[in-house]
Motif scaffolding. Structure first.
Motif, PDB file in Angstrom:
ATOM      1  N   GLN A 206       0.833  -1.195   0.000  1.00 28.62           N
ATOM      2  CA  GLN A 206       0.000   0.000   0.000  1.00 28.62           C
ATOM      3  C   GLN A 206       0.878   1.260   0.000  1.00 28.62           C
ATOM      4  O   GLN A 206       1.929   1.286   0.653  1.00 28.62           O
ATOM      5  N   ASN A 210       1.939   9.815   2.273  1.00 28.69           N
ATOM      6  CA  ASN A 210       1.603  10.850   3.261  1.00 28.69           C
ATOM      7  C   ASN A 210       2.023  10.441   4.668  1.00 28.69           C
ATOM      8  O   ASN A 210       1.516  10.965   5.662  1.00 28.69           O
ATOM      9  N   ASP A 397      -1.332  14.229   0.657  1.00 26.42           N
ATOM     10  CA  ASP A 397      -2.599  13.488   0.644  1.00 26.42           C
ATOM     11  C   ASP A 397      -3.075  13.268  -0.790  1.00 26.42           C
ATOM     12  O   ASP A 397      -3.592  12.195  -1.134  1.00 26.42           O
ATOM     13  N   GLU A 398      -2.905  14.270  -1.624  1.00 22.34           N
ATOM     14  CA  GLU A 398      -3.305  14.140  -3.029  1.00 22.34           C
ATOM     15  C   GLU A 398      -2.397  13.153  -3.767  1.00 22.34           C
ATOM     16  O   GLU A 398      -2.866  12.376  -4.604  1.00 22.34           O
ATOM     17  N   GLN A 400      -0.881  10.633  -2.368  1.00 24.69           N
ATOM     18  CA  GLN A 400      -1.305   9.332  -1.850  1.00 24.69           C
ATOM     19  C   GLN A 400      -2.557   8.841  -2.583  1.00 24.69           C
ATOM     20  O   GLN A 400      -2.641   7.679  -3.002  1.00 24.69           O
ATOM     21  N   SER A 401      -3.525   9.735  -2.769  1.00 22.58           N
ATOM     22  CA  SER A 401      -4.773   9.365  -3.447  1.00 22.58           C
ATOM     23  C   SER A 401      -4.524   8.986  -4.902  1.00 22.58           C
ATOM     24  O   SER A 401      -5.135   8.035  -5.417  1.00 22.58           O
ATOM     25  N   THR A 402      -3.616   9.702  -5.561  1.00 24.70           N
ATOM     26  CA  THR A 402      -3.302   9.409  -6.968  1.00 24.70           C
ATOM     27  C   THR A 402      -2.771   7.996  -7.126  1.00 24.70           C
ATOM     28  O   THR A 402      -3.204   7.243  -7.998  1.00 24.70           O
ATOM     29  N   ALA A 404      -3.036   5.500  -4.880  1.00 22.80           N
ATOM     30  CA  ALA A 404      -4.022   4.533  -4.400  1.00 22.80           C
ATOM     31  C   ALA A 404      -5.064   4.240  -5.480  1.00 22.80           C
ATOM     32  O   ALA A 404      -5.496   3.080  -5.653  1.00 22.80           O
ATOM     33  N   ARG A 405      -5.480   5.251  -6.217  1.00 27.24           N
ATOM     34  CA  ARG A 405      -6.455   5.049  -7.299  1.00 27.24           C
ATOM     35  C   ARG A 405      -5.888   4.127  -8.371  1.00 27.24           C
ATOM     36  O   ARG A 405      -6.575   3.233  -8.852  1.00 27.24           O
ATOM     37  N   ASN A 408      -5.800   0.488  -7.165  1.00 24.38           N
ATOM     38  CA  ASN A 408      -7.094  -0.181  -7.037  1.00 24.38           C
ATOM     39  C   ASN A 408      -7.849  -0.337  -8.351  1.00 24.38           C
ATOM     40  O   ASN A 408      -8.988  -0.818  -8.345  1.00 24.38           O
TER      41      ASN A 408
END
Length: 409
Positions: A206, A210, A397-398, A400-402, A404-405, A408
């Motif tokens: 994972q 962040n 955080d952004e 991390q989201s990039t 993670a998307r 997944n």
């Protein structure tokens, strides 16, 4: 007479049929090492030619991505940089070198431990083999530090003392601590990888962009930028070369291989540079090259012979180091007398044992298929904080989201 001539023709055709050409696809710079190995290869295999196809770093890896997806266009052997190891390993287009007939596990003890770990995919397969390693180090201008009254020890005591030394250097000489504050963050995240994690991912695969490690990395970089200790220029730019050349940049964290690059890039500064461990005696990897055998190769047995020749032959590994400053992944080569010789470009410093020690202290971390995606996401976060005053937490955080998307999907 005609019968004799005919016999010569038949024999000539027979010899031509037995000749072989092995294709090695490489990215620029590593091709220098491969090409330097060819004369040594020809002594052992006079009937096998080596054809080296070279593209720029990005173009090569893009081309290999396409070739593995389409099943056409790869070499018999392909060079792979560390950031693409897991991605290509999971493509299904490369031979697993742990399986027969390769059985590469028998060579593990001969190779630098962290490089072997980098070669291993999360599924346990070994789809690339280490060719060279890149321990991190800190290069600095001895003349600039003397002028500023700053010791090398002050650069390395801690990350905070490194920044404090930069303030004194700027005050006394006008020189910048380094070319870009972002490189402080890049060095820190490499030097502080927790056991079991990879550069951007935890033990479960994972993303951790962040986490506290990345927050501290950008915090340090922002301190450098806010104090105006960096020139705010990009590496490989003319401005960067000029700054290194004229002493306007006092230090350069990078892989140990950069000493060879400087020799050709800024030769007139020979003797002015030195090398030390990264701050807090941190040990990091900053690059690294590997070789793979695509499944589409029609000469896999020969390809494996060349791969072993390049990565496990001491003289070939040493020759690669001589021509390209590519630090050998082969342990036997690292203990050669060559590594105890003074480095002229570094003012006669015996720096190579320090790099070898650093390489063998780097933690073994596996690669991840999304490493290049995470690298880009972190670079974007750095840029937003340093150049657009975005809050560190928001930017990370952004990022991390990039990642993670993508993970997944």
């Amino acid at each position: 007479m005609k019968r004799i001539l005919g016999l010569f023709v038949v024999l000539a055709l027979g010899n031509a049929a037995q000749a072989a050409t092995l294709t090695v696809n490489c990215f620029s710079n590593m091709n220098v090492s491969v090409e330097a190995a060819i004369p040594l290869w020809k002594k052992l295999h006079p009937d096998v030619d080596i054809k080296v196809n070279t593209l720029a770093y990005g173009d090569h890896h893009n081309a290999l991505t396409t070739a593995l997806a389409t099943g056409s266009g790869a070499g018999d052997v392909d060079c792979v940089e560390v950031g693409f190891v897991a991605k290509f390993g999971e493509s299904g287009g490369l031979e697993d070198l742990l399986k027969a007939p390769y059985n590469a596990k028998q060579y593990q003890s001969k190779v630098t431990a962290y490089a072997w770990a980098q070669s291993t995919n999360p599924d346990g397969g070994l789809y690339v083999f280490p060719a060279d390693i890149a321990p991190g180090t800190l290069f600095y201008r001895e003349d600039v530090l003397k002028k500023a009254g700053v010791s090398a020890a002050s650069l390395t005591k801690s990350w905070e003392s490194y920044i404090a030394a930069g303030k004194k250097i700027k005050e006394k000489t006008g020189a910048y601590l380094l070319h870009n504050a972002g490189f402080v963050a890049q060095a820190y995240i490499r030097a502080k990888v927790p056991a079991g994690e990879s550069l951007f991912f935890d033990t479960k695969g994972q993303p951790v962009l962040n986490s506290a490690r990345f927050v501290q990395a950008i915090t340090l970089a922002k301190q450098v930028r806010d104090a105006r200790l960096d020139a705010n220029i990009a590496e490989w730019s003319p401005e960067w070369t000029d700054g290194l050349n004229k002493g306007r940049i006092a230090t350069q964290p990078f892989g140990a291989w950069f000493e060879g690059t400087m020799r050709s890039m800024i030769p007139e500064t020979a003797g002015k540079w030195r090398s030390v461990d990264l701050p807090e005696k941190s040990y990091a990897t900053w690059g690294g090259s590997f070789m793979a055998i695509p499944k589409q190769s029609k000469q896999k047995e020969l390809a494996w012979e060349f791969l072993k020749f390049f990565a496990l032959n001491k003289e070939v590994q040493l020759n690669s180091f001589r021509v390209n400053s590519s630090l050998p992944s082969l342990k036997a080569a690292q203990s050669d007398a060559l590594f105890k010789q003074p480095v002229e470009f570094l003012g006669g410093q015996v720096a190579r044992p320090m790099w070898v020690r650093a390489a063998n202290k780097v933690k073994g971390i596996e690669s991840n298929r999304l490493e290049s995606v995470a690298t880009d996401a972190f670079a974007a976060a750095l840029d937003r904080v340093l150049n657009n005053n975005v809050a560190i937490k928001t930017a990370l955080d952004e990022a991390q989201s990039t990642v993670a998307r993508r993970l997944n999907r």
